[in-house]
Design an enzyme around this catalytic site. Structure first.
Site, short mmCIF file in Angstrom:
data_model
loop_
_atom_site.label_atom_id
_atom_site.label_comp_id
_atom_site.label_asym_id
_atom_site.label_seq_id
_atom_site.Cartn_x
_atom_site.Cartn_y
_atom_site.Cartn_z
CG PHE A 136 75.91 7.98 -12.88
CD1 PHE A 136 75.26 7.65 -14.07
CD2 PHE A 136 76.81 9.04 -12.90
CE1 PHE A 136 75.51 8.36 -15.25
CE2 PHE A 136 77.07 9.76 -14.06
CZ PHE A 136 76.41 9.41 -15.24
N GLY A 137 78.62 5.51 -12.04
CA GLY A 137 80.07 5.65 -11.99
C GLY A 137 80.63 6.35 -13.21
CG LEU A 138 81.17 10.43 -15.76
CD1 LEU A 138 81.27 9.62 -17.04
CD2 LEU A 138 80.27 11.65 -16.01
CD GLU A 140 88.02 6.59 -14.86
OE1 GLU A 140 89.21 6.89 -15.14
OE2 GLU A 140 87.34 5.76 -15.50
CB SER A 145 86.24 19.06 -14.36
OG SER A 145 85.97 19.53 -13.07
CD1 TRP A 169 85.79 12.24 -5.95
CD2 TRP A 169 84.89 12.29 -3.91
NE1 TRP A 169 86.69 12.85 -5.13
CE2 TRP A 169 86.16 12.89 -3.86
CE3 TRP A 169 84.14 12.20 -2.73
CZ2 TRP A 169 86.69 13.41 -2.69
CZ3 TRP A 169 84.68 12.71 -1.57
CH2 TRP A 169 85.93 13.31 -1.55
CG LEU A 247 76.21 14.18 -15.94
CD1 LEU A 247 77.56 14.85 -16.09
CD2 LEU A 247 76.07 13.61 -14.55
N GLY A 347 73.36 33.44 15.19
CA GLY A 347 74.47 33.60 16.12
C GLY A 347 75.09 32.24 16.46
CD GLU A 371 74.56 15.39 -11.07
OE1 GLU A 371 74.76 15.56 -12.28
OE2 GLU A 371 73.97 14.41 -10.60
P1 TGC Z 1 82.39 17.81 -25.38
O1 TGC Z 1 83.38 17.64 -26.49
O2 TGC Z 1 81.80 19.14 -25.11
O3 TGC Z 1 81.21 16.77 -25.57
C1 TGC Z 1 81.45 15.40 -25.86
C2 TGC Z 1 80.23 14.87 -26.59
O4 TGC Z 1 79.08 14.92 -25.72
C3 TGC Z 1 78.06 15.76 -26.30
N1 TGC Z 1 77.43 16.45 -25.18
C4 TGC Z 1 76.23 16.15 -24.72
N2 TGC Z 1 75.32 15.25 -25.13
C5 TGC Z 1 74.17 15.17 -24.43
N3 TGC Z 1 73.92 15.93 -23.36
C6 TGC Z 1 74.81 16.85 -22.92
N4 TGC Z 1 74.57 17.58 -21.84
C7 TGC Z 1 76.03 16.99 -23.61
N5 TGC Z 1 77.14 17.77 -23.45
C8 TGC Z 1 77.98 17.42 -24.43
C9 TGC Z 1 78.81 16.66 -27.25
O5 TGC Z 1 77.95 17.16 -28.25
C10 TGC Z 1 79.85 15.72 -27.82
O6 TGC Z 1 79.21 14.85 -28.73
P2 TGC Z 1 80.02 14.30 -30.03
O7 TGC Z 1 78.99 13.51 -30.75
O8 TGC Z 1 80.50 15.53 -30.74
O9 TGC Z 1 81.13 13.48 -29.47
O10 TGC Z 1 83.06 17.22 -24.06
P3 TGC Z 1 84.32 17.73 -23.25
O11 TGC Z 1 85.20 16.55 -23.00
O12 TGC Z 1 84.92 18.96 -23.88
O13 TGC Z 1 83.69 18.13 -21.84
C11 TGC Z 1 82.75 19.13 -21.72
C12 TGC Z 1 82.37 19.32 -20.23
C13 TGC Z 1 83.55 19.84 -19.43
C14 TGC Z 1 81.26 20.33 -20.21
C15 TGC Z 1 81.89 17.98 -19.64
O14 TGC Z 1 82.90 17.04 -19.60
C16 TGC Z 1 81.33 18.13 -18.24
O15 TGC Z 1 80.15 18.45 -18.08
N6 TGC Z 1 82.15 17.91 -17.17
C17 TGC Z 1 81.68 17.88 -15.80
C18 TGC Z 1 81.63 16.46 -15.32
C19 TGC Z 1 80.47 16.21 -14.40
O16 TGC Z 1 79.51 16.94 -14.33
N7 TGC Z 1 80.53 15.11 -13.70
C20 TGC Z 1 79.45 14.70 -12.86
C21 TGC Z 1 79.63 13.27 -12.41
S1 TGC Z 1 78.16 12.55 -11.76
C22 TGC Z 1 77.91 13.32 -10.31
O17 TGC Z 1 78.54 14.24 -9.92
C23 TGC Z 1 76.79 12.78 -9.53
S2 TGC Z 1 76.55 13.52 -8.01
C24 TGC Z 1 75.05 12.81 -7.75
C25 TGC Z 1 74.39 13.19 -6.53
O18 TGC Z 1 74.78 12.65 -5.47
O19 TGC Z 1 73.38 13.95 -6.63
P1 FAD Z 2 88.51 18.62 -10.48
O1 FAD Z 2 87.94 18.28 -11.77
O2 FAD Z 2 89.89 18.16 -10.17
O3 FAD Z 2 88.41 20.17 -10.22
C1 FAD Z 2 89.15 20.85 -9.21
C2 FAD Z 2 88.96 22.35 -9.44
O4 FAD Z 2 89.48 22.72 -10.73
C3 FAD Z 2 87.50 22.78 -9.43
O5 FAD Z 2 87.37 24.02 -8.77
C4 FAD Z 2 87.17 22.92 -10.90
O6 FAD Z 2 86.10 23.84 -11.13
C5 FAD Z 2 88.48 23.40 -11.46
N1 FAD Z 2 88.60 23.07 -12.89
C6 FAD Z 2 88.66 21.85 -13.47
N2 FAD Z 2 88.73 21.95 -14.79
C7 FAD Z 2 88.70 23.27 -15.08
C8 FAD Z 2 88.73 24.03 -16.28
N3 FAD Z 2 88.75 23.46 -17.48
N4 FAD Z 2 88.69 25.38 -16.18
C9 FAD Z 2 88.63 26.01 -14.99
N5 FAD Z 2 88.60 25.34 -13.80
C10 FAD Z 2 88.63 24.00 -13.86
N6 FAD Z 2 80.65 11.42 -9.52
C11 FAD Z 2 80.01 10.37 -10.13
O7 FAD Z 2 80.38 9.94 -11.22
N7 FAD Z 2 78.96 9.76 -9.52
C12 FAD Z 2 78.49 10.14 -8.31
O8 FAD Z 2 77.52 9.58 -7.79
C13 FAD Z 2 79.14 11.23 -7.64
N8 FAD Z 2 78.76 11.60 -6.39
C14 FAD Z 2 79.50 12.53 -5.71
C15 FAD Z 2 79.22 12.79 -4.37
C16 FAD Z 2 79.99 13.69 -3.65
C17 FAD Z 2 79.73 13.92 -2.20
C18 FAD Z 2 81.04 14.41 -4.31
C19 FAD Z 2 81.86 15.42 -3.56
C20 FAD Z 2 81.32 14.16 -5.63
C21 FAD Z 2 80.57 13.21 -6.34
N9 FAD Z 2 80.88 12.88 -7.67
C22 FAD Z 2 80.25 11.85 -8.31
C23 FAD Z 2 82.06 13.48 -8.31
C24 FAD Z 2 81.85 14.91 -8.80
O9 FAD Z 2 81.09 14.93 -9.96
C25 FAD Z 2 83.25 15.51 -9.02
O10 FAD Z 2 83.80 15.74 -7.74
C26 FAD Z 2 83.20 16.79 -9.83
O11 FAD Z 2 82.78 16.54 -11.15
C27 FAD Z 2 84.55 17.52 -9.85
O12 FAD Z 2 85.61 16.65 -10.12
P2 FAD Z 2 86.90 16.65 -9.17
O13 FAD Z 2 86.44 16.48 -7.76
O14 FAD Z 2 87.83 15.62 -9.70
O15 FAD Z 2 87.52 18.08 -9.28
#
Ligand code: TGC
Ligand code: FAD
Length: 392
Positions: A136-138, A140, A145, A169, A247, A347, A371
């Site tokens: 899953f590529g989200l 960059e 975040s 990542w 997510l 320990g 996540e």
């Molecule tokens: P924001 O303006 O709040 O929202 C944009 C649009 O999205 C809608 N929305 C959702 N829709 C469905 N489900 C949700 N959970 C939703 N959350 C928001 C929202 O209503 C809006 O819709 P529209 O129609 O008005 O455009 O977006 P923002 O740019 O202000 O960002 C909000 C924020 C910071 C919460 C969001 O960007 C976020 O959650 N950031 C964290 C990124 C993250 O979690 N990345 C994970 C990457 S994948 C990963 O890490 C996999 S690890 C996998 C593993 O190995 O287990």
């Molecule tokens: P940043 O966004 O640069 O954040 C750095 C610090 O700043 C954090 O402490 C954060 O909390 C803080 N910060 C950022 N914004 C704010 C704010 N607005 N207010 C306050 N504090 C803030 N991604 C995918 O798409 N697919 C995957 O399969 C996937 N797998 C992963 C596997 C591993 C092992 C790891 C480590 C990461 C993976 N990720 C994946 C990416 C992961 O989702 C990101 O690392 C995560 O979302 C944080 O992004 P970043 O590392 O760029 O940190």
């Protein structure tokens, strides 16, 4: 690793709230982890290798698409069964749970929810069987975040799309057969594309030197003028809400998974404390060690109840993004704190690979970041209760 003697803590008789099916599904996953994961996982982590030999077993216990309908190869289970499977797998290792989370919630779910019937038929049964693996590529390099700022993009070239950019990542990237990639079109609207291994210009270099999640393969997804057939676009949802909805499902699984890691640390520390003699007594007899263990079981019990209630809400289609954030954030922090305390109870032995605790502790440093980071989930709760977004 020493023999897997795990005994699941259930201080509040939460098992009484589970159905027979839940207990059966959990039992199968638990037995499989004891048999197939525990004996090999420490060596895999030490070597920083994902153990591909366990893929077919993950498929057999229903870890790939637990809640995807059986008609598409999934297990057709409810959300609590899904959570329990994630709990048991992460009891073995967070990296193995990562592989299952990505395959189920971040690859199969978007294809199931937003794909065409042809895409579902082509990919879902093979993904469920582990014959195909997904990524899953989200994220960059410059947009973690803040995924809405992504620069990966595609242009309409008539009979195909031309995809350029890079994701970083990415779990499962080095060996994935298909990647669900989120990219912007010429109008800046985010869409999901299915990018398949073998497409020219698509590469997946592995990320090395990780101290965390070492038994999971992490890498990049690089797109250099990749021609993606038009039939590979997920047509039924666009905008940032599409990846964010995936997510929700994966974060829910992590809320359960983290309990597994915590239970394993607690169980190991409790057994060790009863056996380890210092000053003529088991260290479990000292108040300071009892405080650690008592607080651990209290926090595990609270996390179990949070996850179970969230599972009920999910089953009813009522769980909100903010409720899922609260559970992911709380339960991962709970697990990381327990891992740190449990390590101290062991320990010096706690730092070795003879026990699982240090591996869990290091893994959880990724789990608390991916996540959605710990901070981002707090801000999601903050936004939910105040109505004011404090991200920007
Ligand atoms: P924001 O303006 O709040 O929202 C944009 C649009 O999205 C809608 N929305 C959702 N829709 C469905 N489900 C949700 N959970 C939703 N959350 C928001 C929202 O209503 C809006 O819709 P529209 O129609 O008005 O455009 O977006 P923002 O740019 O202000 O960002 C909000 C924020 C910071 C919460 C969001 O960007 C976020 O959650 N950031 C964290 C990124 C993250 O979690 N990345 C994970 C990457 S994948 C990963 O890490 C996999 S690890 C996998 C593993 O190995 O287990
Ligand atoms: P940043 O966004 O640069 O954040 C750095 C610090 O700043 C954090 O402490 C954060 O909390 C803080 N910060 C950022 N914004 C704010 C704010 N607005 N207010 C306050 N504090 C803030 N991604 C995918 O798409 N697919 C995957 O399969 C996937 N797998 C992963 C596997 C591993 C092992 C790891 C480590 C990461 C993976 N990720 C994946 C990416 C992961 O989702 C990101 O690392 C995560 O979302 C944080 O992004 P970043 O590392 O760029 O940190």
């Amino acid at each position: 690793m020493s023999q897997d003697l795990f005994q699941s803590p259930d201080y509040y008789n939460i098992d009484d709230l589970l159905s027979e099916e839940h207990q059966m599904v959990r039992g199968a996953a638990r037995d499989w982890v004891k048999r197939e994961v525990s004996p090999i996982i420490e060596e895999a982590a030490q070597k920083a290798e994902f153990p591909t030999s366990i893929i077919s077993g993950l498929a057999e216990i229903g870890a790939f698409g637990p809640y995807i309908p059986e008609a598409y190869g999934g297990a057709g289970l409810d959300q609590i069964s899904y959570g329990l499977i994630m709990q048991e797998i992460e009891r073995g290792d967070s990296g193995v749970r990562s592989t299952a989370s990505v395959q189920s919630s971040l690859v199969m779910f978007p294809i199931f929810a937003y794909g065409t019937e042809k895409q579902k038929q082509k990919f879902l049964p093979k993904l469920a069987a582990g014959e195909m693996m997904g990524a899953f590529g989200l994220t960059e390099p410059d947009h973690g975040s803040n995924p809405g700022g992504m620069i990966t993009n595609f242009k309409d070239k008539g009979d195909h799309y031309l995809l350029n950019g890079a994701k970083m990542w990415i779990s499962n990237a080095p060996f994935c057969d298909v990647a669900v990639v989120w990219a912007k079109n010429e109008e800046g609207r985010i869409h999901g594309l299915l990018v398949e291994r073998g497409m020219e210009g698509f590469s997946t270099p592995e990320t090395h030197n990780k101290w965390s999640l070492r038994a999971s393969a992490t890498g990049e997804l690089i797109f250099d003028n990749v021609k993606v057939p038009k039939e590979n676009l997920l047509p039924r949802k666009s905008g940032l809400g599409a990846p964010l909805s995936c997510l929700d499902s994966a974060r829910y699984g992590i809320a359960w998974g983290a309990i597994g890691a915590a239970m394993d640390c607690y169980d190991t520390a409790l057994r060790y404390a009863k056996q380890r003699i210092q000053f003529g007594k088991p260290i479990a007899a000292f108040q300071l060690q009892q405080k650690k263990l008592a607080e651990m079981i209290t926090e595990i019990t609270k996390a179990q109840l949070l996850a179970l209630r969230l599972g009920q809400l999910k089953n009813e289609g009522k769980a909100t993004t903010a409720q899922i954030s609260m559970a992911k954030r709380n339960n991962v922090e709970m697990a990381i704190k327990i891992a740190r305390e449990a390590r101290q109870i062991l320990g010096g032995m706690g730092i070795t690979g003879d026990y699982s605790i240090m591996r869990h502790m290091m893994n959880l440093e990724s789990v608390i970041t991916y996540e959605g980071t710990h901070d981002i989930h707090l801000l999601i709760t903050g936004m939910d209760i105040t109505g004011i977004a404090a991200f920007k």
